[in-house]
Design an enzyme around this catalytic site. Structure first.
Site, PDB file in Angstrom:
ATOM      1  N   ASN A   9      48.384 -20.632  73.113  1.00  0.00           N
ATOM      2  CA  ASN A   9      49.128 -21.533  72.232  1.00  0.00           C
ATOM      3  C   ASN A   9      50.420 -20.791  71.904  1.00  0.00           C
ATOM      4  OD1 ASN A   9      50.170 -22.955  70.092  1.00  0.00           O
ATOM      5  ND2 ASN A   9      48.291 -22.931  68.877  1.00  0.00           N
ATOM      6  N   ARG A  94      48.245 -25.197  74.991  1.00  0.00           N
ATOM      7  CA  ARG A  94      48.731 -26.219  74.065  1.00  0.00           C
ATOM      8  C   ARG A  94      50.164 -26.549  74.490  1.00  0.00           C
ATOM      9  NH1 ARG A  94      49.189 -25.591  67.554  1.00  0.00           N
ATOM     10  NH2 ARG A  94      49.784 -27.744  67.135  1.00  0.00           N
ATOM     11  N   HIS A 182      50.187 -32.661  66.098  1.00  0.00           N
ATOM     12  CA  HIS A 182      48.937 -32.073  65.579  1.00  0.00           C
ATOM     13  C   HIS A 182      47.704 -32.758  66.174  1.00  0.00           C
ATOM     14  CE1 HIS A 182      51.224 -30.509  61.822  1.00  0.00           C
ATOM     15  NE2 HIS A 182      51.035 -29.510  62.668  1.00  0.00           N
ATOM     16  N   HIS A 209      46.309 -32.542  57.761  1.00  0.00           N
ATOM     17  CA  HIS A 209      46.476 -31.211  58.366  1.00  0.00           C
ATOM     18  C   HIS A 209      47.606 -30.541  57.595  1.00  0.00           C
ATOM     19  CE1 HIS A 209      46.747 -28.357  61.895  1.00  0.00           C
ATOM     20  NE2 HIS A 209      47.895 -28.137  61.269  1.00  0.00           N
ATOM     21  N   GLY A 213      53.154 -26.223  59.311  1.00  0.00           N
ATOM     22  CA  GLY A 213      53.522 -27.589  59.701  1.00  0.00           C
ATOM     23  C   GLY A 213      52.476 -28.490  59.062  1.00  0.00           C
ATOM     24  N   ARG A 242      60.093 -27.038  56.614  1.00  0.00           N
ATOM     25  CA  ARG A 242      60.703 -28.308  57.042  1.00  0.00           C
ATOM     26  C   ARG A 242      60.682 -29.294  55.889  1.00  0.00           C
ATOM     27  NH1 ARG A 242      56.838 -29.040  62.136  1.00  0.00           N
ATOM     28  NH2 ARG A 242      56.271 -26.857  61.909  1.00  0.00           N
ATOM     29  N   GLY A 329      45.666 -24.215  57.165  1.00  0.00           N
ATOM     30  CA  GLY A 329      45.767 -23.113  56.200  1.00  0.00           C
ATOM     31  C   GLY A 329      45.771 -23.517  54.739  1.00  0.00           C
ATOM     32  N   GLY A 331      45.261 -26.770  53.542  1.00  0.00           N
ATOM     33  CA  GLY A 331      44.191 -27.745  53.325  1.00  0.00           C
ATOM     34  C   GLY A 331      42.828 -27.092  53.176  1.00  0.00           C
ATOM     35  N   GLU A 332      42.604 -26.013  53.922  1.00  0.00           N
ATOM     36  CA  GLU A 332      41.292 -25.344  53.885  1.00  0.00           C
ATOM     37  C   GLU A 332      41.156 -24.387  52.706  1.00  0.00           C
ATOM     38  OE1 GLU A 332      40.728 -23.456  57.743  1.00  0.00           O
ATOM     39  OE2 GLU A 332      41.417 -25.290  58.730  1.00  0.00           O
ATOM     40  N   GLU A 380      41.767 -25.922  67.049  1.00  0.00           N
ATOM     41  CA  GLU A 380      42.561 -26.427  68.177  1.00  0.00           C
ATOM     42  C   GLU A 380      42.232 -25.677  69.462  1.00  0.00           C
ATOM     43  OE1 GLU A 380      45.706 -25.654  65.427  1.00  0.00           O
ATOM     44  OE2 GLU A 380      46.707 -27.514  65.957  1.00  0.00           O
TER      45      GLU A 380
HETATM   46  P1  AMP Z   1      48.551 -22.589  59.157  1.00  0.00           P
HETATM   47  O1  AMP Z   1      49.897 -23.026  59.635  1.00  0.00           O
HETATM   48  O2  AMP Z   1      47.495 -23.637  59.329  1.00  0.00           O
HETATM   49  O3  AMP Z   1      48.151 -21.250  59.710  1.00  0.00           O
HETATM   50  O4  AMP Z   1      48.690 -22.401  57.569  1.00  0.00           O
HETATM   51  C1  AMP Z   1      49.501 -21.368  57.049  1.00  0.00           C
HETATM   52  C2  AMP Z   1      49.662 -21.533  55.572  1.00  0.00           C
HETATM   53  O5  AMP Z   1      48.397 -21.643  54.901  1.00  0.00           O
HETATM   54  C3  AMP Z   1      50.300 -20.290  54.931  1.00  0.00           C
HETATM   55  O6  AMP Z   1      51.688 -20.372  54.961  1.00  0.00           O
HETATM   56  C4  AMP Z   1      49.778 -20.319  53.506  1.00  0.00           C
HETATM   57  O7  AMP Z   1      50.728 -20.977  52.726  1.00  0.00           O
HETATM   58  C5  AMP Z   1      48.534 -21.172  53.560  1.00  0.00           C
HETATM   59  N1  AMP Z   1      47.356 -20.389  53.188  1.00  0.00           N
HETATM   60  C6  AMP Z   1      46.627 -19.554  53.947  1.00  0.00           C
HETATM   61  N2  AMP Z   1      45.628 -19.002  53.225  1.00  0.00           N
HETATM   62  C7  AMP Z   1      45.725 -19.494  51.970  1.00  0.00           C
HETATM   63  C8  AMP Z   1      44.982 -19.319  50.758  1.00  0.00           C
HETATM   64  N3  AMP Z   1      43.939 -18.507  50.686  1.00  0.00           N
HETATM   65  N4  AMP Z   1      45.383 -20.012  49.673  1.00  0.00           N
HETATM   66  C9  AMP Z   1      46.437 -20.856  49.720  1.00  0.00           C
HETATM   67  N5  AMP Z   1      47.171 -21.055  50.844  1.00  0.00           N
HETATM   68  C10 AMP Z   1      46.827 -20.397  51.948  1.00  0.00           C
END
Ligand code: AMP
Length: 394
Positions: A9, A94, A182, A209, A213, A242, A329, A331-332, A380
């Site tokens: 990816n 990807r 996505h 998601h 992004g 963004r 990130g 959302g989880e 993914e």
């Molecule tokens: P992703 O693009 O899916 O990898 O998400 C990245 C974003 O998830 C990061 O910039 C953080 O802002 C957020 N993130 C990751 N871990 C946490 C956490 N424990 N609490 C709040 N936000 C998080």
């Protein structure tokens, strides 16, 4: 010797990779080369099947000036040495853009590469890196079967209306439509819904998601009905850097009134806006949550406000709402952001169980909630590995 599938990816400044033995199980190795072309140069980090960090002395030193073309051969050499007793039998990639017609993963061929090259103008920041990775793998491992998996494919089930801009027909015919992105993440979540929702999985589900992004997808019967990203990955929700949906008149004003060039406007919209721009601090939600600066709090409040408004709009597109799924990130992991979004959706029948939300539990809706609310980690890479195995075996 056991067979493995390599998943790549490739982004503008990072290469995420995974090596799968059984694509239905955890990867044998998962990692990332970050910082390509920026700062001190590329840094590789990886975890093994059990989630243990692969010791740094096992990771080859990287030339700070190395770009994608140099890094992919050195990554493949390292992987071949790391997994003794295994051999890579296929690679899955990807690829951000599959255009109007590619509604599923494809075997890579010269004809497909030519078709994907023609889509570079639609995704100039991402597509060239994705295609360069395919070519680098071909050069290093000639004859290796490769599969391209597209971020746009999942949305090709949408009705024509959901894909149209209100522009003159000639522009629609020229491909200026809402493609959506996505899709690999949404495909994974769609596949996981029955385990968590039973028969309701076939109902009206909003998947948010929320990562660096961010987008939302409205699904009916686990197929995309509408999504917040459009022609590019700029549309819809406020994101890490963004802006999301913006009055197009602002862009005209910036160019005509402020004398900005197209490249300067693009940089502003893709790199300097979103959580980063509004907070004036960072795009990292963890840092914003810990900050008492009013700008940081306003950035988070705006992120949740915009997400809730887009989600309500997509509920209209699918004419109702049975469940919401948070993934990626933010959302989880961010109970605060989920709470702020769901608080605005109470009128749609959404109520959270505060304790379950604080614990990032799989089900965070209150027993009284008419709408199920779930938190599901996306995968993914797993989607790409399974598609690659399916197209290349036998
Ligand atoms: P992703 O693009 O899916 O990898 O998400 C990245 C974003 O998830 C990061 O910039 C953080 O802002 C957020 N993130 C990751 N871990 C946490 C956490 N424990 N609490 C709040 N936000 C998080």
């Amino acid at each position: 010797m056991s067979d493995t599938v390599l998943v790549l990816n490739v982004g503008s400044s990072s290469i995420k990779f995974a090596l799968y033995g059984d694509p239905a199980a955890r990867p044998l190795l998962r990692g990332k080369i970050a910082g390509i072309g920026i700062g001190a140069g590329p840094v590789l980090s990886a975890r093994d099947e059990a989630g243990n960090v692969v010791p740094a002395d096992e990771i080859p030193a990287q030339d700070p000036a190395a770009g994608h073309d140099a890094l992919i051969p050195s990554l493949l050499t390292w992987l071949a040495g790391y997994q003794r007793g295994t051999r890579i039998v296929a690679a899955g990639h990807r690829v951000v853009h599959g255009g109007r017609d590619l509604a599923g993963p494809q075997m890579v061929s010269d004809a497909l590469l030519a078709e994907l090259d023609a889509l570079v103008p639609l995704a100039p920041l991402h597509q060239p890196h994705n295609l360069a990775a395919i070519r680098a793998v071909s050069a290093f491992m000639p004859g290796l079967p490769q599969v391209a998996c597209f971020d746009t494919s999942f949305h090709r089930t949408q009705d024509r209306l959901a894909q149209l801009f209100a522009l003159p027909r000639a522009l629609t015919d020229a491909g200026i439509i809402r493609y959506g992105f996505h899709g690999l993440s949404y495909e994974y979540v769609a596949s996981a819904l029955p385990v968590h929702l039973g028969g309701r999985a076939e109902g009206r589900v909003l998947v948010a998601h929320l990562g660096n992004g961010a987008s939302v997808c409205a699904m009916r019967a686990r197929q995309s009905v509408a999504t917040s990203m459009g022609f590019t990955a700029l549309d819809g929700l406020m994101m890490g850097r963004r802006c999301g949906a913006i009055d197009p008149g602002v862009l005209l004003h910036l160019m005509e009134g402020h004398g900005m060039t197209a490249a300067e406007v693009a940089h502003l919209l893709y790199e300097e806006s979103g959580l980063f721009g509004v907070s004036g601090l960072t795009n990292d939600v963890r840092v914003l949550e810990a900050s008492t600066a009013p700008e940081a709090q306003e950035a988070l409040a705006l992120f949740a406000y915009r997400a809730a408004c887009e989600m309500a709009s997509l509920a209209a597109a699918m004419e109702g709402l049975d469940a919401i799924v948070f993934t990626a990130g933010i959302g989880e992991n961010s109970a605060l952001v989920r709470d702020a979004i769901c608080a605005r959706l109470g009128w749609l029948g959404v109520a959270l169980n505060k304790d379950a939300n604080a614990a990032n539990a799989a089900r965070i809706s209150a027993a009284s909630s008419r709408v199920d609310v779930l938190v599901l980690p996306t995968d993914e890479e797993g989607v790409i590995a399974r598609a690659t195995r399916a197209l290349t075996s036998g």
